[in-house]
Design an enzyme around this catalytic site. Structure first.
Site: not given
Ligand code: NAD
Length: 360
Positions: A184-188, A84
């Site tokens: 957390g409602v980002g990408h995933v 990582k």
């Molecule tokens: P992202 O940055 O798109 O989304 C994360 C979201 O969480 C953001 O919208 C952010 O504003 C929000 N956030 C941050 N701190 C917060 C809090 N205290 N309370 C509420 N919301 C908060 O990231 P992602 O790609 O959606 O990934 C989310 C998680 O899943 C991460 O831990 C990442 O490591 C894990 N993950 C992602 C993937 C992937 O395919 N993208 C794969 C495996 C694991």
């Protein structure tokens, strides 16, 4: 797991093979690449960009995340090891072409021992810059022959893992009517919400950005909750999809859910203490490195096949349902928590493959 404070103390405690510190004053790049274990193949795992409070936090994060990748890749049946990277910086302010190309150069210099991909704070445009300097990059845009954004496949894997947990706890894997809190409602997170909405769950969401919350709430009819109150909700399932360590002494005394199943990495603040605490509280915890493996499965389809095949990625992610059922069975049989069960299964595969590889 508590770790000592020296750099080598930490690297030894987690048993890493190699850690690379990348510094480029010209572009402002400060990054750390951690290679945890390469028994199964080259270390693979995403690059995270985050405004860490200090460098020690960044190191701790990359060491934990890369170790998690070792378990994740092993338990998912992939022939890649665990690695990582983290870039220290604010993803909304500090990005530039130079920064990502400089980082790409450091990855290239490792000659394939580490293959990078996307993680929090890093998007497909950034991957495109990294790919200009190194061939050891996956999750490239689809237009460049890559697998694109892994988040939809990750979200699908989390969704099926959540269903397997519901089957275990409620006797049915239907999520219709279930009250589910997505942190957390980002990408995933957003893609998970989409699956849950389609199935008729009652969804609560939190995030730190108002614009994101408003968009997801409107699109899927989810209810917005205060980010600090999400742990106090009366819900069936808590889905952590932001950052790690949200399962800790404080939150466990507040959580009312029967299932924890979400995308975030390193959800348990302390694997042993909080894994056991979930067990004692009767919470079915789906280990993070198992349930969020869809993303790396997607990336693996890009690395291991001549042409990326999305159908294959979803087929693999679908297996997270069975893997989750298996973890619950082993945990119950061995009378251990689910995190420990998942780690045992992962280590068993690594040890077996090491023996097989040792002979010609
Ligand atoms: P992202 O940055 O798109 O989304 C994360 C979201 O969480 C953001 O919208 C952010 O504003 C929000 N956030 C941050 N701190 C917060 C809090 N205290 N309370 C509420 N919301 C908060 O990231 P992602 O790609 O959606 O990934 C989310 C998680 O899943 C991460 O831990 C990442 O490591 C894990 N993950 C992602 C993937 C992937 O395919 N993208 C794969 C495996 C694991």
């Amino acid at each position: 797991m508590e770790i000592t404070n020296t750099v080598f103390g930490q690297i030894s405690e987690y048993n890493h093979e190699q850690v690379v510190f990348c510094n480029d004053p010209e572009t402002g790049l400060k990054a750390i690449i951690a290679i945890h274990n390469t028994v199964l193949g080259p270390a693979a795992g995403g690059t995270r960009m985050w405004a860490y409070a200090n460098e020690a936090d960044a190191l701790r994060d990359v060491l934990r995340l890369s170790r998690g990748m070792t378990f994740k890749n092993a338990i998912s049946g992939l022939n890649i090891g665990g690695g990582k990277a983290v870039i220290i910086g604010d993803a909304r302010k500090d990005k530039s072409e130079g920064l990502f190309r400089s980082f790409g150069k450091f990855v290239q210099n490792l000659n394939g021992k580490y293959i990078t991909a996307e993680d929090v704070g890093v998007g497909t445009q950034d991957m495109e810059y990294i790919a200009m300097e190194t061939k050891y990059v996956a999750g490239k845009p689809k237009s460049l022959g890559g697998s694109g954004d892994p988040s939809p496949v990750t979200a699908y894997g989390v969704y099926v893992g959540m269903k397997a947990a519901a089957k275990k706890v409620y006797g049915s894997d239907s999520l219709a009517g279930k009250r589910i809190a997505v942190q957390g409602v980002g990408h995933v997170g957003e893609h998970i919400v989409a699956h849950l909405a389609k199935e008729g769950a009652k969804i609560f969401i939190s995030d730190i950005y108002e614009d994101i919350l408003k968009n997801v709430a409107t699109k899927y009819g989810a209810e917005v909750v205060d980010k600090d109150k999400i742990y106090d909700l009366d819900v069936d399932i808590y889905a952590p999809c932001a950052l790690g360590a949200t399962i800790n002494d404080d939150t466990l005394s507040r959580l009312k859910c029967k299932i924890i199943a979400g995308a975030a990495n390193n959800q348990l603040k302390d694997e042993k203490i909080h894994g056991d605490a979930c067990l004692a509280k009767g919470i079915a915890y789906v280990p993070d490195f198992l349930i969020n493996a869809g993303g790396i499965m997607n990336v693996y389809c890009e690395i291991s096949m001549p042409v990326y095949n999305q159908e294959r990625a979803y087929e693999q992610a679908e297996k997270i349902y069975q893997y989750t059922e298996n973890i619950f069975q082993v945990a119950e049989k061995e009378k251990i928590n689910t995190q420990e069960a998942a780690m045992r299964i992962a280590m068993q595969r690594i040890n077996q493959m090491a023996k097989i590889k040792a002979t010609y």
